[in-house]
Design an enzyme around this catalytic site. Sequence first.
Site, PDB file in Angstrom:
ATOM      1  N   LYS A  50       1.097  -1.506  -0.089  1.00  0.00           N
ATOM      2  CA  LYS A  50      -0.030   0.424   0.060  1.00  0.00           C
ATOM      3  C   LYS A  50       1.202   1.235   0.307  1.00  0.00           C
ATOM      4  CE  LYS A  50      -4.222  -2.352   1.655  1.00  0.00           C
ATOM      5  NZ  LYS A  50      -3.593  -3.638   1.445  1.00  0.00           N
TER       6      LYS A  50
HETATM    7  C1  LIG Z   1      -4.409  -4.416   0.904  1.00  0.00           C
HETATM    8  C2  LIG Z   1      -3.620  -5.850   0.511  1.00  0.00           C
HETATM    9  C3  LIG Z   1      -4.299  -6.121  -0.212  1.00  0.00           C
HETATM   10  C4  LIG Z   1      -4.576  -6.190  -1.412  1.00  0.00           C
HETATM   11  O1  LIG Z   1      -4.414  -5.377  -2.375  1.00  0.00           O
HETATM   12  P1  LIG Z   1      -6.008  -4.865  -3.181  1.00  0.00           P
HETATM   13  O2  LIG Z   1      -5.960  -3.722  -4.143  1.00  0.00           O
HETATM   14  O3  LIG Z   1      -7.189  -4.517  -2.209  1.00  0.00           O
HETATM   15  O4  LIG Z   1      -6.948  -6.258  -3.760  1.00  0.00           O
HETATM   16  C5  LIG Z   1      -3.325  -7.574  -0.274  1.00  0.00           C
HETATM   17  N1  LIG Z   1      -1.455  -7.788   0.250  1.00  0.00           N
HETATM   18  C6  LIG Z   1      -1.670  -7.241   1.047  1.00  0.00           C
HETATM   19  C7  LIG Z   1      -0.549  -7.269   1.619  1.00  0.00           C
HETATM   20  C8  LIG Z   1      -2.098  -6.035   1.124  1.00  0.00           C
HETATM   21  O5  LIG Z   1      -2.341  -4.894   1.886  1.00  0.00           O
END
Ligand SMILES: *Cc1c(COP(=O)(O)O)cnc(C)c1O
Length: 488
Positions: free
Chosen positions: A112
């Site tokens: 993120k």
């Molecule tokens: C948010 C997140 C995801 C999922 O990503 P999306 O864009 O919501 O599909 C997968 N792995 C981790 C570690 C995350 O923080």
Amino acid sequence: MNKYVSTRNKNISVSASAAVLSGQASDGGLFVPEDIENLKLDYHEVISSGDFKEMAKVIWNHFFDDYGRDVIAELVERSYTGKFSSDKLTPLVKVGDDYVLELYHGPTSAFKDVALSALPNLLTKARDMNEVTDTILILTATSGDTGSAAMAGFSGVPGTGIVVFYPEGGTSETQRLQMVTDAGSNTAACAIRGNFDDAQNGVKKIFREIDHPSEGVSLSSANSINIGRLVPQIVYYYSAYKQLLDMGEIADGDKVDFVVPTGNFGDIMAGYFAYRMGLPIRQLICASNKNDVLTEFLNSGHYNRKREFFKTTSPSMDILISSNLERLLYYVCGEENTAKYMKQLEAQGEYTISSSELAEIKGIFTGLCASDDEGRAAIRKTFEEEHYLMDTHTSIAWSCLGKYKKKDGVPKVVLSTASPYKFCSSVLEALGLELTGSDKTDMEACYEYTKAPIPKGLAGIWERPVLHSDVIDPSDMKQYVIDKSAQK
Ligand SMILES: *Cc1c(COP(=O)(O)O)cnc(C)c1O
């Protein structure tokens, strides 16, 4: 200029910067570039531009065309310079016959960071461009990952502030410390006596009840439906392709498969944009954990949220409503059907797309899922056989890769979304080691056993001073925001 329209109604149409500023369309839809055909771009133009940041400049310019080239260049530099611990930002690693694209080298060691390093800068510029003078106060409820990445992203960005609510005792110790030790002058983290839903509902209620918690302050959110979070994620698909070329693993024009651990469908939707723009992608494999609502949808066309919710060891993928899927629906089914399906989802908790719509989706997407046990086995096996350590979310994608795999010579890239140290206790268990009783000593034990380096941002959190120690009842959240906003 690109027009951004609501996925549910093309008559709601704004500029790129206005879409970033408002986050969500007024009818509840998400903003998307109206015509995806207009976004076609020779991928050589992107990958020949230079490193990650140069590629980001080309792509951001392409989508956010009302900002202007010089402004975009400055925003990209501000977003990424000195913030990631890898000079490639998202390095590609060969593991066995396959590849892992590591998206977790940012400030909080989760993927993120790629988007949340960018969004605040896009947002504060959009505020100036749209002649908004209010300070923008971001409210977020988090069960862990988003909170710290959002705080790190907004920290020190002029014209913005952020308040993060998290459930007391509902995050890992590591996640809590990442939030409460954040030293930004415009950031706050506050624990709620309740669970994640209480925090989330509290935030939603505040958004319903107040726009301006105090004079000169407007509320906004940083969640993953903002187009300003999605577009920066397109860049790493190009970065992966370029790295495969540079490593001599593919020839120019060869197609590649991507396997994406998916929750809210943001990460993989960025891959869909890359595909439609013209990057040579054969399949996007959507990897889910036991919460397999997307697997069922991609295989049957039936989206059904009326199912049991499971807490898994890949908590950031524990989701029953994948918001960003709506963007795919817009491009495949059109605005009218999208509006219809979303209404059905709200009213009945399910909808079914037509067989021709499903056929189009299946042309590029494959839906697979894996259990916690399969994920654990993947962590242990890849460590023992390849000496490569992955986290619990990545391991779900790795397991799905195993199910998908055909010996067809198409290179397969697994997106790795978190450092194994972020979910260290689960990783330690997967390796067959005893838990030690605390996150700190688990990390040390994991390092002793694997010698995988602990990210700098995580290694130091135990010593940093706690700067945010507020704990409140959900009923006091609104007053808390009002008080905080008055200090801005
Ligand atoms: C948010 C997140 C995801 C999922 O990503 P999306 O864009 O919501 O599909 C997968 N792995 C981790 C570690 C995350 O923080």
